[in-house]
Enzyme design. Sequence first.
Site, PDB file in Angstrom:
ATOM      1  N   ASP A  67      60.698 -11.148 -66.468  1.00 40.03           N
ATOM      2  CA  ASP A  67      62.035 -11.586 -66.867  1.00 40.03           C
ATOM      3  C   ASP A  67      62.732 -12.261 -65.693  1.00 40.03           C
ATOM      4  OD1 ASP A  67      62.306  -9.325 -65.339  1.00 40.03           O
ATOM      5  OD2 ASP A  67      63.422  -8.166 -66.823  1.00 40.03           O
ATOM      6  N   ASN A 134      69.996   1.694 -69.499  1.00 34.32           N
ATOM      7  CA  ASN A 134      70.317   1.694 -70.930  1.00 34.32           C
ATOM      8  C   ASN A 134      69.050   1.709 -71.784  1.00 34.32           C
ATOM      9  OD1 ASN A 134      69.317  -0.796 -70.406  1.00 34.32           O
ATOM     10  ND2 ASN A 134      71.104  -1.963 -71.047  1.00 34.32           N
ATOM     11  N   HIS A 136      66.553  -0.365 -71.436  1.00 29.77           N
ATOM     12  CA  HIS A 136      65.944  -1.690 -71.631  1.00 29.77           C
ATOM     13  C   HIS A 136      64.579  -1.768 -70.946  1.00 29.77           C
ATOM     14  CE1 HIS A 136      67.851  -3.899 -67.874  1.00 29.77           C
ATOM     15  NE2 HIS A 136      66.825  -3.158 -67.527  1.00 29.77           N
ATOM     16  N   GLU A 141      67.092  -5.676 -74.429  1.00 25.21           N
ATOM     17  CA  GLU A 141      68.264  -4.815 -74.336  1.00 25.21           C
ATOM     18  C   GLU A 141      68.389  -3.910 -75.566  1.00 25.21           C
ATOM     19  OE1 GLU A 141      69.525  -4.615 -71.550  1.00 25.21           O
ATOM     20  OE2 GLU A 141      70.587  -6.382 -70.823  1.00 25.21           O
TER      21      GLU A 141
HETATM   22  C1  F6R Z   1      62.907  -5.912 -63.881  1.00 20.75           C
HETATM   23  C2  F6R Z   1      63.130  -5.462 -65.229  1.00 20.75           C
HETATM   24  C3  F6R Z   1      64.019  -4.325 -65.583  1.00 20.75           C
HETATM   25  C4  F6R Z   1      63.804  -3.127 -64.673  1.00 20.75           C
HETATM   26  C5  F6R Z   1      64.710  -1.959 -65.055  1.00 20.75           C
HETATM   27  C6  F6R Z   1      64.618  -0.857 -64.048  1.00 20.75           C
HETATM   28  O1  F6R Z   1      62.047  -7.042 -63.892  1.00 20.75           O
HETATM   29  O2  F6R Z   1      62.593  -6.028 -66.128  1.00 20.75           O
HETATM   30  O3  F6R Z   1      63.808  -3.973 -66.919  1.00 20.75           O
HETATM   31  O4  F6R Z   1      62.473  -2.728 -64.737  1.00 20.75           O
HETATM   32  O5  F6R Z   1      66.031  -2.385 -65.147  1.00 20.75           O
HETATM   33  O6  F6R Z   1      65.074  -1.328 -62.825  1.00 20.75           O
HETATM   34  P1  F6R Z   1      65.038  -0.441 -61.499  1.00 20.75           P
HETATM   35  O7  F6R Z   1      63.602  -0.235 -61.203  1.00 20.75           O
HETATM   36  O8  F6R Z   1      65.719  -1.304 -60.462  1.00 20.75           O
HETATM   37  O9  F6R Z   1      65.749   0.804 -61.817  1.00 20.75           O
END
Ligand code: F6R
Length: 240
Positions: A67, A134, A136, A141
């Site tokens: 992403d 959340n 995701h 989302e």
């Molecule tokens: C990052 C991504 C997000 C993260 C998620 C957890 O490329 O796709 O979905 O994996 O937000 O992020 P951290 O590891 O920073 O808690």
Amino acid sequence: MNIIVTQNYDDLSLKAAKHAAEFINANPGVLICFAAGNTPLGVFRELVDMHKRNEVDLSSVYYTGLDEWVGLGIEDEGSCIKVMHDALYDFVSKENVLMFDGLDPDTEGQCRKAEDWINRHGGIEYALLGIGMNGHVGFNEPRTPDVEGCFTVSLDDTTKSVSMKYFGKELPVTTGITIGWRTLYNSKKVVFLASGKEKASITASSLTGLNTPDIPASLFQNHPDLTVIVDKDAASLIDI
Ligand code: F6R
């Protein structure tokens, strides 16, 4: 679902790196999808060390970005492309990696390019994913649509406020570009990582709560090859 609970973050990083390296060594030429974010940074550190010790050849496989924040590029602190290059892809042959370009105004074009890359490599074989606060996954989302391929998303308020931790300042990010959850779900092997007390509640809901698009991570509960590697803080509310 195979749940591995580790003592701490370092142990999680080592175990997940060994898991990924073993897969890469056994499956040259396949396509891998690694999430950016903070959680996998220790895994990437371990993988680069293993690469330097010739225990894994990181250039023996291909990689797709998961992403990106629309509007951010490789020069921007906290962009997925910068995070991934600094942590891992600078150690890999350039032609083996395709990341979204968040600066390209043609987001549809970016989606089609990534889909073509994924399809040309026969789909994703190994996806290492994080769980957002959340629930995701990538930028799929809460209340995510069932999307195959890639799409552009309006970011959820939680994602926008959590984004500060990557940028070190407030940036007006509103939109993301991501691989859709169906394409991620179709990955042969899926690994989820979660670390820290602040992830305990969403980790428990994702793994043992209702299987619902309100919590996109929960939609992976029935994946045929799912491994979850969590440290004991993130696992503290899971009823195993
Ligand atoms: C990052 C991504 C997000 C993260 C998620 C957890 O490329 O796709 O979905 O994996 O937000 O992020 P951290 O590891 O920073 O808690």
